[in-house]
Motif scaffolding. Structure first.
Motif, mmCIF file in Angstrom:
data_model
loop_
_atom_site.group_PDB
_atom_site.id
_atom_site.type_symbol
_atom_site.label_atom_id
_atom_site.label_comp_id
_atom_site.label_asym_id
_atom_site.label_seq_id
_atom_site.Cartn_x
_atom_site.Cartn_y
_atom_site.Cartn_z
ATOM 1 N N ARG A 104 1.297 -7.248 -13.986
ATOM 2 C CA ARG A 104 2.290 -6.385 -13.348
ATOM 3 C C ARG A 104 2.074 -4.936 -13.763
ATOM 4 N N ILE A 105 1.118 -4.307 -13.110
ATOM 5 C CA ILE A 105 0.844 -2.886 -13.340
ATOM 6 C C ILE A 105 1.492 -2.137 -12.190
ATOM 7 N N SER A 106 2.401 -1.250 -12.507
ATOM 8 C CA SER A 106 3.162 -0.545 -11.480
ATOM 9 C C SER A 106 2.323 0.522 -10.776
ATOM 10 N N ASN A 107 2.708 0.843 -9.553
ATOM 11 C CA ASN A 107 2.056 1.869 -8.736
ATOM 12 C C ASN A 107 2.497 3.258 -9.203
ATOM 13 N N GLU A 108 2.056 3.618 -10.395
ATOM 14 C CA GLU A 108 2.396 4.916 -11.002
ATOM 15 C C GLU A 108 1.440 5.996 -10.516
ATOM 16 N N PRO A 109 1.766 7.275 -10.758
ATOM 17 C CA PRO A 109 0.866 8.356 -10.348
ATOM 18 C C PRO A 109 -0.541 8.150 -10.920
ATOM 19 N N GLY A 110 -1.537 8.304 -10.047
ATOM 20 C CA GLY A 110 -2.925 8.186 -10.466
ATOM 21 C C GLY A 110 -3.494 6.788 -10.387
ATOM 22 N N THR A 111 -2.672 5.785 -10.065
ATOM 23 C CA THR A 111 -3.212 4.430 -9.966
ATOM 24 C C THR A 111 -3.852 4.206 -8.607
ATOM 25 N N LEU A 112 -4.895 3.373 -8.614
ATOM 26 C CA LEU A 112 -5.574 2.953 -7.398
ATOM 27 C C LEU A 112 -5.011 1.604 -7.006
ATOM 28 N N SER A 113 -4.658 1.458 -5.756
ATOM 29 C CA SER A 113 -4.015 0.242 -5.289
ATOM 30 C C SER A 113 -4.638 -0.209 -3.981
ATOM 31 N N MET A 114 -4.743 -1.516 -3.796
ATOM 32 C CA MET A 114 -5.318 -2.056 -2.564
ATOM 33 C C MET A 114 -4.376 -1.839 -1.395
ATOM 34 N N ALA A 115 -4.930 -1.319 -0.318
ATOM 35 C CA ALA A 115 -4.186 -1.215 0.931
ATOM 36 C C ALA A 115 -4.369 -2.536 1.681
#
Length: 188
Positions: A104-115
């Protein structure tokens, strides 16, 4: 094995990110395979929303003005290697979700996330960089949104470049008016 670092050389400058191979092996292996194949080189950021995120990775964005930008992914039925095993992408090029096993890594500033499209197993090559804390996109936060986006990396240097891209003036479809090109993505 240490987590890989990736360099993103854009027309507005370079930023680097650590990829969480130790926590998101399938998602990162898919991404690294595309990087090593040169898939991302020459594409453009096709969606930039100030105070939210910048999205990238659609093969149709090679033409910065393509109306199909945001709808494409990896080659259909292609493969990548994860932890010594060959994984087949789905017939449309997407990959299996890693939600049940990912941290559970939150979508914080600077994180890369799968679209993704919002449907299960619909991620492929597109990802976004969060410019603010978008916790409503966290895959375990069904109380805030049905949209689920697992984090697979974090910017380590060049956050000023990410924010510069995030401030790029856009058209009514959120595409930068002056295209922002990805010159080269490489694994360090």
């Amino acid at each position: 094995m240490a987590n890989p670092t990736v360099s993103f050389e854009t027309s507005l400058g370079t930023f680097t990110a650590e990829l969480f191979l130790d926590q998101m092996p399938s998602t990162v292996s898919n991404f690294v395979d595309l990087v090593n194949a040169g898939f991302y080189d020459g594409l453009h950021f096709h969606r930039v929303i100030d105070g939210f995120m910048l999205q990238f990775g659609c093969p149709f964005s090679r033409d910065a003005r393509s109306r199909q930008a945001g709808t494409g992914g990896p080659p259909p039925g292609s493969n990548y290697t994860c932890m010594g095993k060959t994984v087949a992408r789905m017939p449309d090029g997407s990959m299996p979700d890693e939600f049940p096993n990912c941290p559970r890594i939150s979508n914080e500033p600077g994180t890369l996330s799968m679209a993704n499209t919002g449907a299960p197993n619909s991620g492929g090559s597109q990802f976004f960089v969060n410019t603010v804390h978008n916790d409503f996109l966290d895959f375990w936060r069904s109380d805030l949104s049905e949209s689920q986006h697992p984090v697979f990396g974090k910017v380590k240097s060049g956050m000023d470049i990410v924010m510069k891209i995030g401030k790029t003036p856009t058209d009514q479809g959120d595409a930068p008016k002056t295209p922002v090109k990805m010159i080269k993505v490489s694994v360090a």
